[in-house]
Design a protein around this motif. Sequence first.
Motif, mmCIF file in Angstrom:
data_model
loop_
_atom_site.group_PDB
_atom_site.id
_atom_site.type_symbol
_atom_site.label_atom_id
_atom_site.label_comp_id
_atom_site.label_asym_id
_atom_site.label_seq_id
_atom_site.Cartn_x
_atom_site.Cartn_y
_atom_site.Cartn_z
ATOM 1 N N TYR A 51 72.678 -116.222 65.285
ATOM 2 C CA TYR A 51 72.394 -115.758 63.921
ATOM 3 C C TYR A 51 71.966 -116.951 63.087
ATOM 4 O O TYR A 51 72.706 -117.913 62.936
ATOM 5 N N ALA A 232 82.550 -115.131 60.930
ATOM 6 C CA ALA A 232 81.741 -114.703 62.070
ATOM 7 C C ALA A 232 80.523 -115.606 62.232
ATOM 8 O O ALA A 232 80.112 -115.901 63.346
ATOM 9 N N ALA B 73 77.822 -104.187 58.501
ATOM 10 C CA ALA B 73 78.770 -104.584 57.454
ATOM 11 C C ALA B 73 79.756 -105.641 57.950
ATOM 12 O O ALA B 73 80.334 -106.368 57.161
ATOM 13 N N GLY B 74 79.941 -105.708 59.255
ATOM 14 C CA GLY B 74 80.919 -106.665 59.788
ATOM 15 C C GLY B 74 80.495 -108.079 59.490
ATOM 16 O O GLY B 74 81.181 -108.817 58.787
ATOM 17 N N HIS B 75 79.339 -108.463 60.025
ATOM 18 C CA HIS B 75 78.953 -109.861 59.902
ATOM 19 C C HIS B 75 77.478 -110.046 59.573
ATOM 20 O O HIS B 75 76.881 -111.062 59.885
ATOM 21 N N ARG B 76 76.872 -108.991 59.015
ATOM 22 C CA ARG B 76 75.503 -109.048 58.479
ATOM 23 C C ARG B 76 74.423 -109.316 59.532
ATOM 24 O O ARG B 76 73.418 -109.974 59.228
#
Lengths: 506, 128
Positions: A51, A232, B73-76
Amino acid sequence: MPKLGRTEWYDLTRDMNWTFSYVNEEDVFPEELSNGFGIPASQWWRWDEPYKISYREYVHNQYDKDNEVYAVNAAIGRSKLFDDLDPGWRAAVVAHYGAIAVPEYLAAIGESRMARFGRAAAWRNMATYGTLDETRHGQIQTFFPHSLLEKEPRFDWAHKALHTNEWGAIAARSLFDDMFVANDAVTTALQLTFTFETGFTNLQFLGMAADAMKVGDVGFGALISSIQTDEARHAQQGEPTLRILVANGKKDEAQQMIDHMFWRSWHVFALLTGLSMDYYTPLEHRSHSFKEFMQEWIVKQFMDQFRDFGMNLPWYWEDYFLKELDWYHHAVHLGVWYWRPTVWWNPDAGVSPDERDWLEEKYPGWNDSVGKWWDVIGDNVRNGDFALTLPETFPMVCNMCQIPIVSPAGFLAGKVASPAPLSVTRKGRRYNFCSEPCRWIFQSNPERFEGHLTIVDRLLAGIIQPPTVEGALAYMGLSPSEMGVDATGYAWATQTNHHSDQVVNL
Amino acid sequence: MDRGTTEADLIWVQAAALEDIWEGDLLEVDLDGESVIIVHPEGGKIKAFQGICPHQEKSLADGYLEGNLLVCAGHRWEFDVSSGKGINPMGCELFEYLVRVEGDLLFVGYPRKAGRRNFRFTATLAGE
Ligand SMILES: [Fe+2]
Ligand SMILES: [Fe+2]
Ligand SMILES: [Zn+2]
C-alpha cells in the motif's frame, strides 16, 4: 503541470539507495541496530510495500483523521455520555489507556530506529510515516483521557502507568522493551509489525471498537478505529522484510523471531483484551467471546499469513496456544480480581448468574474449573467476609511474561500436564515460568533476559520495603484512592438468574 | 483464475432484489456460506466480488463506493470496481462473480468446482 500516474514517479522519489564508497556497511548499519543476517544490500533494495502513499497524501489523510476524532472527543466532553457508561466498560477503557498510551510513544522509538536503520529506502520511508503515526497515537491517547479526568481521576494512569512499577506496567514494559525499544530494526519489523501489529493490535483496536460502538462509547470507538488505519499501513513493514529473509535462506531465524513474539504478545493481550471482552464488557453488548475473536482475527489471520509466506505454525500452536484459549485468561482474570488493589482500574468480576451461564456456554467446563473458586468468593462476599476475598500474600510471577503463574487453573481444567511451575537455574539463580513457551523464549536467549527482576523477585531481593502487601502497593505507585476495587460493589454476588423469567432482548 | 464461464460450471443463487441495490450502493450477501459484495456504481453496471478484503479479515461492505472507487473501511485499501483490480495496492485483485438479472431479481453465479474465491494479497519483492 500534467498529473503523472503513481507508478511513474513513486519509485523514483522513494528509492534513494546507493552503494557506500567511503564507509563500511557495518558502520552504517551496526548489527545491534540493524541485524542484516549477512544478506547483501542489493537484496534489501527489493523491499517493496503493497500500500503506497506519498508524504502529501499522508498529511492530507492524517489531518482528516485527526479532525474527525477530535470533533467527536469535543462533543463527548460536553455530553453526559461517559457518566452513563457501564462500570465494567469503564474498567476496560481505564486499563486500555494505562497499558497502551505511553507504549505508543515507545513504538515511535522503534519506528524511528527503522526509519534510520531499515536496510532499504522504501522501508525507511514507510517507517518515517510509522514514527509520525505512533507519535499521533501517543498524543491522542493521552489527550482524550485527560479530557475525562474530572469524571474519572484514574485516567491520569494513561500517562502514569508506564512510569510506575505496578506489575502490569512491568509486564507491558518488559514486552515492549523486548519487542521494539531495545531491538534491532530487522527483528523489530518481524516482531512488532508482522507479529504484533498485524494481528494483536488489530484485535484490540478493531475488535474493541466494535464492542465500544455497541456499548455506546462512541468516542473510544472512533478513536481506536482511527488509530488502526495507521497501524495497518505501517504494519506493512513486516511482510517485505520477511519475504527478503525467506528468499535469502533465513527462514529459520525469521521463524524463531515470530514464534518468540507471538507467544509474548498472546499473554499480554490475554490479560488486556481477554478480561475486557469476556468480563468487563456488559453482557448484553458482547458480540463475540474473546476466544471467538481470537479464532477469527488471530488464529485464522496467522494461519493464512504463515501459509502465504511459507512459514510453519509456531511449535507450541496445538499443544499450548490453542489449549490456553480455553482457560488462560479466565485464570488471569480470577487473579487480577483477587489482587485488585494492585491494578489501576476497577476489575469487574463479571460472574453474576447470567454471566456465568454465558461463560459456560462459550467455554464449556467453566463452572467446574475457575467457577469453583468464584463459588467460594461469592459465598465469602455474601457472608460479609470481604477480608477473605483480598490478598495477604504474593503469587509467583513468570520470569518471561511477568504475569502471575496460573498453571494450577490450567491443570484443574485438564489443559496442562502439571500444576507446578517450570523452572531454570542459571548462575545460581532460579527462574520460574508459567508455561513451556515462556521458558523456551528465555532459554533461547538467556543473556537477554537473565538480569530482569519480576515484581516478586524485587520483593525477595529487599528492593521493596517494607516487604508487605502495603509496601508493595506503595512501590507500585498505588495510593489508596487509586487501588482497584470491585467495579460494581459486589452486585454480581447477590443477583439472581434472569434466564427463567425474562426474555433476552435481541 | 477460472471463473467458470459456461452455464454448466456455475451454480446460480438468487442474491438480492434489484430495488435493494441502488446506484452508488454496496450490499453484502451470503452466497452459500461465502461473503459476496454487490456493487452498483453510479451510471455503471451491477457487479459482484469477494466480500472480504484481500488484506485482512474485514468486510468490504463496511467501506464506501465513490464512482468506480471502492475503499475498504478497515485500512483504506482501494479497488476499481470496473475491473476488480487494486488501485492501492496495485497488483491485487478481487475475485469477481458473474451476475445475471431476471425480472426484478439479481442472481450471482459461482463456479461449481471448489477453489479459492477469496483472493489474498501480501507483499512481493521488486523484480519478482
Ligand atoms: Fe500505534
Ligand atoms: Fe503501530
Ligand atoms: Zn509466562
